[in-house]
Design a protein around this motif. Structure first.
Motif, PDB file in Angstrom:
ATOM      1  N   VAL A  67       8.093  12.952  25.750  1.00 28.25           N
ATOM      2  CA  VAL A  67       8.195  12.689  24.441  1.00 28.25           C
ATOM      3  C   VAL A  67       9.257  11.609  24.070  1.00 28.25           C
ATOM      4  O   VAL A  67      10.361  11.989  24.504  1.00 28.25           O
ATOM      5  CB  VAL A  67       8.288  13.821  23.689  1.00 28.25           C
ATOM      6  CG1 VAL A  67       8.406  13.450  22.119  1.00 28.25           C
ATOM      7  CG2 VAL A  67       7.041  14.835  23.915  1.00 28.25           C
ATOM      8  N   ASP A  68       8.913  10.610  23.632  1.00 28.18           N
ATOM      9  CA  ASP A  68      10.005   9.273  23.370  1.00 28.18           C
ATOM     10  C   ASP A  68      10.763   9.154  24.609  1.00 28.18           C
ATOM     11  O   ASP A  68      11.961   8.872  24.369  1.00 28.18           O
ATOM     12  CB  ASP A  68      10.859  10.121  22.250  1.00 28.18           C
ATOM     13  CG  ASP A  68      10.976   9.095  21.066  1.00 28.18           C
ATOM     14  OD1 ASP A  68      10.295   8.065  21.183  1.00 28.18           O
ATOM     15  OD2 ASP A  68      11.557   9.419  20.205  1.00 28.18           O
ATOM     16  N   GLY A  69      10.277   9.034  25.954  1.00 32.74           N
ATOM     17  CA  GLY A  69      10.778   8.691  27.053  1.00 32.74           C
ATOM     18  C   GLY A  69      11.521   9.872  27.718  1.00 32.74           C
ATOM     19  O   GLY A  69      12.065   9.841  28.825  1.00 32.74           O
ATOM     20  N   VAL A  70      11.541  11.223  27.207  1.00 27.28           N
ATOM     21  CA  VAL A  70      12.094  12.287  27.796  1.00 27.28           C
ATOM     22  C   VAL A  70      11.110  13.162  28.160  1.00 27.28           C
ATOM     23  O   VAL A  70      10.178  13.670  27.420  1.00 27.28           O
ATOM     24  CB  VAL A  70      13.074  12.955  26.665  1.00 27.28           C
ATOM     25  CG1 VAL A  70      13.605  14.084  27.295  1.00 27.28           C
ATOM     26  CG2 VAL A  70      14.278  11.840  26.368  1.00 27.28           C
ATOM     27  N   ASP A  71      11.542  13.861  29.520  1.00 26.17           N
ATOM     28  CA  ASP A  71      10.356  14.700  30.166  1.00 26.17           C
ATOM     29  C   ASP A  71      10.815  16.151  29.622  1.00 26.17           C
ATOM     30  O   ASP A  71      11.825  16.575  29.792  1.00 26.17           O
ATOM     31  CB  ASP A  71      10.602  14.662  31.730  1.00 26.17           C
ATOM     32  CG  ASP A  71       9.643  15.566  32.573  1.00 26.17           C
ATOM     33  OD1 ASP A  71       9.039  16.395  31.575  1.00 26.17           O
ATOM     34  OD2 ASP A  71       9.795  15.652  33.271  1.00 26.17           O
ATOM     35  N   ILE A  72      10.169  16.572  28.482  1.00 24.72           N
ATOM     36  CA  ILE A  72      10.472  17.734  27.923  1.00 24.72           C
ATOM     37  C   ILE A  72       9.986  18.983  28.695  1.00 24.72           C
ATOM     38  O   ILE A  72      10.601  20.162  28.434  1.00 24.72           O
ATOM     39  CB  ILE A  72       9.834  17.869  26.525  1.00 24.72           C
ATOM     40  CG1 ILE A  72       8.325  18.364  26.659  1.00 24.72           C
ATOM     41  CG2 ILE A  72      10.405  16.861  25.590  1.00 24.72           C
ATOM     42  CD1 ILE A  72       7.638  18.505  25.289  1.00 24.72           C
ATOM     43  N   THR A  73       9.435  18.897  29.834  1.00 22.65           N
ATOM     44  CA  THR A  73       9.048  20.013  30.819  1.00 22.65           C
ATOM     45  C   THR A  73      10.386  20.049  31.705  1.00 22.65           C
ATOM     46  O   THR A  73      10.475  21.046  32.611  1.00 22.65           O
ATOM     47  CB  THR A  73       7.846  19.720  31.541  1.00 22.65           C
ATOM     48  OG1 THR A  73       7.836  18.210  32.321  1.00 22.65           O
ATOM     49  CG2 THR A  73       6.707  19.604  30.798  1.00 22.65           C
ATOM     50  N   ASP A  74      11.288  19.257  31.655  1.00 26.97           N
ATOM     51  CA  ASP A  74      12.529  19.322  32.354  1.00 26.97           C
ATOM     52  C   ASP A  74      13.356  20.453  31.979  1.00 26.97           C
ATOM     53  O   ASP A  74      13.816  20.554  30.849  1.00 26.97           O
ATOM     54  CB  ASP A  74      13.182  18.070  32.500  1.00 26.97           C
ATOM     55  CG  ASP A  74      14.667  18.002  33.383  1.00 26.97           C
ATOM     56  OD1 ASP A  74      15.037  19.172  33.651  1.00 26.97           O
ATOM     57  OD2 ASP A  74      15.030  17.081  33.635  1.00 26.97           O
ATOM     58  N   ALA A  75      13.873  21.580  32.704  1.00 22.52           N
ATOM     59  CA  ALA A  75      14.324  22.751  32.220  1.00 22.52           C
ATOM     60  C   ALA A  75      15.794  22.332  31.741  1.00 22.52           C
ATOM     61  O   ALA A  75      16.489  23.028  30.994  1.00 22.52           O
ATOM     62  CB  ALA A  75      14.470  23.638  33.506  1.00 22.52           C
ATOM     63  N   LYS A  76      16.455  21.164  32.091  1.00 25.94           N
ATOM     64  CA  LYS A  76      17.624  20.842  31.843  1.00 25.94           C
ATOM     65  C   LYS A  76      17.960  20.239  30.502  1.00 25.94           C
ATOM     66  O   LYS A  76      19.021  19.998  29.885  1.00 25.94           O
ATOM     67  CB  LYS A  76      18.186  19.954  32.910  1.00 25.94           C
ATOM     68  CG  LYS A  76      18.464  20.398  34.062  1.00 25.94           C
ATOM     69  CD  LYS A  76      19.278  19.569  34.900  1.00 25.94           C
ATOM     70  CE  LYS A  76      18.535  18.380  35.286  1.00 25.94           C
ATOM     71  NZ  LYS A  76      17.383  18.798  36.272  1.00 25.94           N
ATOM     72  N   ILE A  77      16.616  20.033  29.755  1.00 25.67           N
ATOM     73  CA  ILE A  77      16.736  19.157  28.339  1.00 25.67           C
ATOM     74  C   ILE A  77      16.908  20.370  27.299  1.00 25.67           C
ATOM     75  O   ILE A  77      16.468  21.357  27.497  1.00 25.67           O
ATOM     76  CB  ILE A  77      15.531  18.226  28.087  1.00 25.67           C
ATOM     77  CG1 ILE A  77      14.108  19.089  28.009  1.00 25.67           C
ATOM     78  CG2 ILE A  77      15.465  17.335  29.143  1.00 25.67           C
ATOM     79  CD1 ILE A  77      13.914  19.228  26.709  1.00 25.67           C
TER      80      ILE A  77
END
Length: 247
Positions: A67-77
């Motif tokens: 979303v908007d260039g960010v991998d929201i499935t990444d646990a660190k976000i």
């Protein structure tokens, strides 16, 4: 209409529920800023699961949601931060019954310190005027019709100033005569340039408002096309069969 600026990208997303039930099977799609995408298909095809994976209300078993260039499935976000970019409207309105309409709308922006109460109240008044329900600001949900509740639910999501609105069959729980008033609000939103992803059984709405229509069955995306092409000249045999029964 859609721009070339991508806001959501789904890469090879799968979802397997407990018991080994596959709800999504290697689904990929891209959604542009300002685009309206309708997702159609039979019950149990994975439409709502796909929608809920876009803001991780359902955690994909595999693949990525960007979303908007960010991998929201990444646990660190910070998922909560990115979820604010996406408003969601469900089949059932989920309004707080013990709060007035205005309080339902202003609760989240004030609680999250995005706005002062005064700012949130002013924004709520403008939003209620926009949907023709300014006179219901101090009413409680029990005093509203189903169509009014759903319009309030849409406004509550808009109060967070999202970049994307997700709709999960927003008219399916309504009496037929109330469907039009909710679809009218959604059409106005689409005209204003809001990015929208809509799971719907309303084929007329999908044809009229969507830039693209996605047909799903058995957890797979089987066809993606413009409304005219998909409804008038479907390519996949399963799409043809489905449309022959619903149109």
């Amino acid at each position: 209409m859609a721009t070339s600026s991508e806001i959501i990208r789904v890469e090879h997303v799968g979802k397997v529920f407990d018991g080994g039930i596959t709800a999504l099977d290697d689904c990929s799609l891209s959604i542009s800023r300002g685009e309206v995408v309708a997702i159609i298909g039979p019950s149990g095809s994975g439409k709502s699961t796909m929608l809920r994976c876009l803001n991780l209300l359902e955690q994909p078993t595999s693949g990525k949601v960007i979303v908007d260039g960010v991998d929201i499935t990444d646990a660190k976000i910070n998922l909560d931060l990115h979820r604010r970019k996406m408003g969601m409207v469900f089949q059932h309105f989920n309004l707080f019954p013990n709060m007035t309409v205005k309080k339902n709308i202003t609760l989240a922006p004030v609680h999250l310190r995005l706005k002062s109460q005064k700012e949130a109240d002013a924004a709520a008044t403008k939003l209620l005027e926009r949907i023709g329900l300014a006179d219901k600001a101090n009413a409680y949900p029990a005093m509203l019709s189903g169509g009014q509740k759903q319009r309030i639910a849409i406004v509550r999501a808009l109060a967070m100033e999202p970049e994307v609105m997700l709709f999960d069959e927003p008219t399916s729980a309504l009496d037929p005569e109330m469907v039009g008033e909710v679809l009218d609000v959604m059409k106005e939103l689409a005209r204003s340039g809001m990015t929208m992803v809509v799971v719907t059984h309303e084929m007329g709405f999908a044809r009229e408002v969507a830039d693209r229509v996605i047909f799903m069955d058995s957890g797979k995306i089987l066809e993606v096309n413009t409304p005219d092409e998909l409804f008038d000249r479907p390519q996949n045999p399963r799409t043809k069969l489905f449309l022959s029964k619903v149109l």
